[in-house]
Design an enzyme around this catalytic site. Structure first.
Site, PDB file in Angstrom:
ATOM      1  CD  GLU A  77       5.665  -2.129  -4.199  1.00 15.46           C
ATOM      2  OE1 GLU A  77       4.964  -1.657  -3.277  1.00 15.46           O
ATOM      3  OE2 GLU A  77       6.780  -1.667  -4.506  1.00 15.46           O
ATOM      4  CG  ASP A 137       5.673   4.184   3.033  1.00 13.11           C
ATOM      5  OD1 ASP A 137       5.562   3.857   1.840  1.00 13.11           O
ATOM      6  OD2 ASP A 137       5.766   3.352   3.961  1.00 13.11           O
ATOM      7  CB  SER A 138       7.283   5.911  -2.380  1.00 16.04           C
ATOM      8  OG  SER A 138       6.155   6.684  -2.725  1.00 16.04           O
TER       9      SER A 138
END
Ligand code: KIV
Length: 274
Positions: free
Chosen positions: A192, A55-56
Site C-alpha cells: 500500500e 478493516d477499511s
C-alpha cells in the site's frame, strides 16, 4: 467430496492456484474491498477475482477516522455477509487492530474469520515481529496475505497516512521484509502506498502474487476500496483512486469498467502513482 467446487464448471471459484497461474501468465488480478452481501453479488457478476473484507469498513461504513476501532465481531459479521453473496471471487478478510498480538490470538481469530466469516485467507499488517505470526499461521495451513507499506492500523504510531519507501533505506527494508514474509509462508503480499518503482521491484522479486494499492502499474494485481471507485466516499480521496462511476450507467457497469481497466493495464495511470 469436491462437487461444490464444480457447481458452476464454467466459472470455477478462484483459488490460490488460480492466482499463482495468473501471475505466471502475467494476467492482472482485479481485487476490490467489499462489506456486504448485495455488493458481493455485484463483484461476482463483474468478475472481480478477489474480494477483501477490509478493516477499511471502519472508515467506509462506520464513519471512523481510522481503522483502529474495528473489532473481531465487526469483521466476522461483515465477512459472513460478503461470503453469502460470492461464488467465484477468492475471499480475504482482515485481522483487525490488535487481534494478532500473539501467535495464539492470531490463530484463534483467523479460525473465526474462516469458520464464522467464510474467509479463505486472512490478511495482517506485517513486517518486523509479525513475520513470526505469518509463519505460525502458515504452519497451521492458513492462507495468509501480508500487508506492507502504509499500514493504516499503525497511523497513530507512524504519524499519518503517508507514502512509504521513498528513501533508499526504507525501500530496502520493505524489499527485505517482503522477501522474509514470502519465506515465512505468505501466499500473497499486498503493498500500500509505495513508489511505483519499488512496487515493480518487489513484484519481480517475489514468486507469490503481489497486489498493489497506490503501488504503481507493475504489481500482479490491483485493489481499491469499493466506495472510492463508486464515488460514494466523500471528502478528499487518495491520489491513486479513480472514479469508475463517472459515465457509468450503474454500479455493475462501474465495477466491470474497473475490472477491464485493471486487466488491460489501463489502471493505474501515471497520475495515480507515487
Ligand atoms: O482495509 C482495507 O480495505 C485494505 C485495503 C486498503 C487494501 O487493507
Amino acid at each position: 467430496m469436491y462437487t461444490h467446487l464444480q457447481r458452476d464448471a464454467g466459472r470455477p471459484p478462484v483459488t490460490l492456484s488460480t492466482l499463482a497461474q495468473m501471475k505466471a501468465e502475467r494476467q492482472k488480478i482485479a481485487c476490490l474491498t467489499c462489506y456486504d452481501a448485495s455488493f458481493a453479488v455485484l463483484l461476482d457478476r463483474a468478475d472481480v477475482d478477489v474480494a477483501l473484507v477490509g478493516d477499511s469498513l471502519g472508515m467506509a461504513v462506520q464513519g471512523h477516522a481510522t481503522t483502529v476501532p474495528v473489532t473481531m465481531d465487526h469483521m466476522a459479521y461483515h465477512c459472513a455477509a460478503v461470503a453469502r453473496g460470492l461464488h467465484r471471487p477468492f475471499l480475504i478478510a482482515d485481522l483487525p487492530f490488535m487481534s494478532y498480538p500473539s501467535k495464539d490470538l492470531a490463530l484463534e481469530h483467523s479460525v473465526r474469520l474462516m469458520q464464522e466469516g467464510g474467509a479463505k485467507m486472512v490478511k495482517l499488517e506485517s513486517g518486523g515481529k509479525q513475520t513470526e505470526i505469518v509463519e505460525f499461521l502458515s504452519g497451521h495451513e492458513i492462507a495468509v496475505c501480508a500487508h506492507l507499506g502504509l499500514k493504516p492500523q499503525s497511523v497513530h504510531k507512524t504519524g499519518g497516512f503517508r507514502v512509504q519507501g521513498r528513501e533508499r533505506e526504507t525501500a530496502a527494508r520493505l524489499l527485505e521484509e517482503a522477501r522474509q514474509l514470502e519465506a515465512a509462508g505468505a501466499d500473497i503480499v499486498l503493498l500500500e502506498c509505495i513508489p511505483a518503482a519499488l512496487g515493480k521491484l518487489i513484484s519481480a522479486e517475489l514468486q507469490v502474487p503481489v497486489i498493489g494499492i497506490g503501488a504503481g502499474p507493475d504489481t500482479d494485481g490491483q485493489i481499491l476500496v469499493l466506495y472510492d471507485i463508486l464515488d460514494i466516499t466523500t471528502g478528499r480521496k487518495p491520489r491513486f483512486v479513480r472514479n469508475f462511476m463517472a459515465g457509468a450507467p450503474g454500479n455493475l457497469e462501474a465495477l466491470q469498467r474497473y475490472v477491464q481497466a485493471v486487466k488491460q493495464g489501463e489502471y493505474p495511470g501515471p497520475e495515480h502513482c507515487f
